[in-house]
Design a protein around this motif. Structure first.
Motif, PDB file in Angstrom:
ATOM      1  N   MET A 159       0.822  -1.209   0.000  1.00 37.48           N
ATOM      2  CA  MET A 159       0.000   0.000   0.000  1.00 37.48           C
ATOM      3  C   MET A 159       0.860   1.265   0.000  1.00 37.48           C
ATOM      4  SD  MET A 159      -2.686   1.751  -0.088  1.00 37.48           S
ATOM      5  CE  MET A 159      -3.870   0.419  -0.212  1.00 37.48           C
ATOM      6  N   GLU A 160       1.971   1.231   0.715  1.00 39.92           N
ATOM      7  CA  GLU A 160       2.834   2.414   0.777  1.00 39.92           C
ATOM      8  C   GLU A 160       3.327   2.808  -0.617  1.00 39.92           C
ATOM      9  OE1 GLU A 160       6.995   3.776   2.998  1.00 39.92           O
ATOM     10  OE2 GLU A 160       5.647   2.325   3.953  1.00 39.92           O
ATOM     11  N   GLU A 214      11.831   6.398   7.284  1.00 42.65           N
ATOM     12  CA  GLU A 214      11.080   5.177   7.007  1.00 42.65           C
ATOM     13  C   GLU A 214       9.587   5.395   7.250  1.00 42.65           C
ATOM     14  OE1 GLU A 214      11.345   1.297   5.503  1.00 42.65           O
ATOM     15  OE2 GLU A 214      12.886   2.830   5.779  1.00 42.65           O
ATOM     16  N   HIS A 215       8.794   5.153   6.212  1.00 47.17           N
ATOM     17  CA  HIS A 215       7.326   5.237   6.261  1.00 47.17           C
ATOM     18  C   HIS A 215       6.796   6.664   6.426  1.00 47.17           C
ATOM     19  CE1 HIS A 215       7.694   0.946   6.523  1.00 47.17           C
ATOM     20  NE2 HIS A 215       8.149   0.971   7.765  1.00 47.17           N
ATOM     21  N   PHE A 216       7.640   7.658   6.234  1.00 49.25           N
ATOM     22  CA  PHE A 216       7.193   9.044   6.384  1.00 49.25           C
ATOM     23  C   PHE A 216       7.646   9.878   5.187  1.00 49.25           C
ATOM     24  CE2 PHE A 216       7.922  13.421   8.163  1.00 49.25           C
ATOM     25  CZ  PHE A 216       6.578  13.761   8.239  1.00 49.25           C
ATOM     26  N   SER A 247       1.423   3.738   9.072  1.00 52.68           N
ATOM     27  CA  SER A 247       1.538   2.879  10.248  1.00 52.68           C
ATOM     28  C   SER A 247       1.062   1.481   9.860  1.00 52.68           C
ATOM     29  CB  SER A 247       0.710   3.435  11.411  1.00 52.68           C
ATOM     30  OG  SER A 247      -0.669   3.432  11.094  1.00 52.68           O
ATOM     31  N   GLU A 248       1.016   0.597  10.818  1.00 49.84           N
ATOM     32  CA  GLU A 248       0.679  -0.795  10.508  1.00 49.84           C
ATOM     33  C   GLU A 248      -0.722  -0.936   9.928  1.00 49.84           C
ATOM     34  OE1 GLU A 248       0.457  -5.089  12.830  1.00 49.84           O
ATOM     35  OE2 GLU A 248       1.732  -3.485  13.617  1.00 49.84           O
ATOM     36  N   GLU A 249      -1.659  -0.132  10.415  1.00 49.40           N
ATOM     37  CA  GLU A 249      -3.047  -0.289   9.988  1.00 49.40           C
ATOM     38  C   GLU A 249      -3.599   0.900   9.202  1.00 49.40           C
ATOM     39  OE1 GLU A 249      -5.546  -1.287  13.254  1.00 49.40           O
ATOM     40  OE2 GLU A 249      -4.399  -3.070  13.810  1.00 49.40           O
ATOM     41  N   PHE A 250      -2.919   2.049   9.279  1.00 45.17           N
ATOM     42  CA  PHE A 250      -3.498   3.253   8.693  1.00 45.17           C
ATOM     43  C   PHE A 250      -2.500   4.024   7.828  1.00 45.17           C
ATOM     44  CE2 PHE A 250      -6.019   2.431  12.485  1.00 45.17           C
ATOM     45  CZ  PHE A 250      -7.319   2.575  12.008  1.00 45.17           C
ATOM     46  N   VAL A 251      -3.064   4.822   6.930  1.00 42.22           N
ATOM     47  CA  VAL A 251      -2.306   5.849   6.221  1.00 42.22           C
ATOM     48  C   VAL A 251      -2.765   7.181   6.814  1.00 42.22           C
ATOM     49  CG1 VAL A 251      -1.799   6.934   4.008  1.00 42.22           C
ATOM     50  CG2 VAL A 251      -2.241   4.470   4.114  1.00 42.22           C
TER      51      VAL A 251
END
Length: 204
Positions: free
Chosen positions: A1-2, A31-33, A50-54
């Protein structure tokens, strides 16, 4: 998804009808940001996976902690009213200085491009509504102007030609060519860069 979300933002065209289909400039901060910008959009988009959300976050640029109580109450009231008025979007306070942040949290498992576009639209509507509610149109316009100037300076430092800069202002910001030329020349003068008439110069 990312990777999918970042691809949605990066792949686009300047004449797109939907916000998600504009060619955003996306930078990975850690990372992830990520941070994403598009000149016609009056905000800088912060994207956290995050693990469950954007998480989509837009800093409004106003810290409320040091403001007088009466002014803080007025701002908080406006935020609460807008929270009830605009679907999907939350007006929040963040950090030790209670900075105003516009925020949308999207479920990774069900997120599609249409919902992502709805979230971006909500952020755009929300920031304009908050600007009007707080009567800070002039300050906000100045902040947008300064952000465009910083984009131009960054391009100059990366070697953009005068033609490149003019095209950027015409296509991505929406200026007329005449306005863009005048604006660019003022920026170049402020940076101590001269130009010869009729010659495009690459800037280092």
């Amino acid at each position: 998804m990312e990777e999918q979300v970042i691809q949605w933002l990066r792949e686009g065209r300047d004449d797109a009808q939907d916000i998600v289909d504009l060619p955003w400039n996306v930078k990975k901060i850690e990372e992830h940001f990520y941070i994403a910008e598009y000149p016609k959009m009056p905000f800088v988009l912060n994207i956290l996976f995050s693990e469950e959300f954007v998480h989509l976050m837009v800093p409004f640029g106003l810290e409320t902690t040091a403001l007088p109580l009466e002014e803080r109450l007025k701002i908080y009231h406006a935020m609460l009213v807008l929270n009830d008025k605009i679907n999907l979007l939350k007006f929040t306070l963040s950090g030790i200085n209670d900075e105003i942040i516009l925020r949308v949290d999207l479920d990774r498992k069900t997120l599609g491009k249409a919902e992502f576009n709805d979230a971006l639209t909500a952020l755009l509507i929300g920031i304009n509504e908050l600007v009007r509610a707080l009567k800070v149109e002039e300050d906000f316009a100045q902040a947008v102007f300064e952000r465009i100037v910083l984009m131009l300076i960054d391009r100059i430092q990366r070697g953009a030609t005068r033609d490149d800069l003019i095209k950027f202002l015409v296509v991505k910001v929406g200026m007329s060519k005449e306005e863009a030329e005048k604006f660019i020349d003022e920026i170049l003068r402020s940076q101590g860069i001269s130009k010869k008439k009729g010659i495009d110069i690459g800037y280092i």
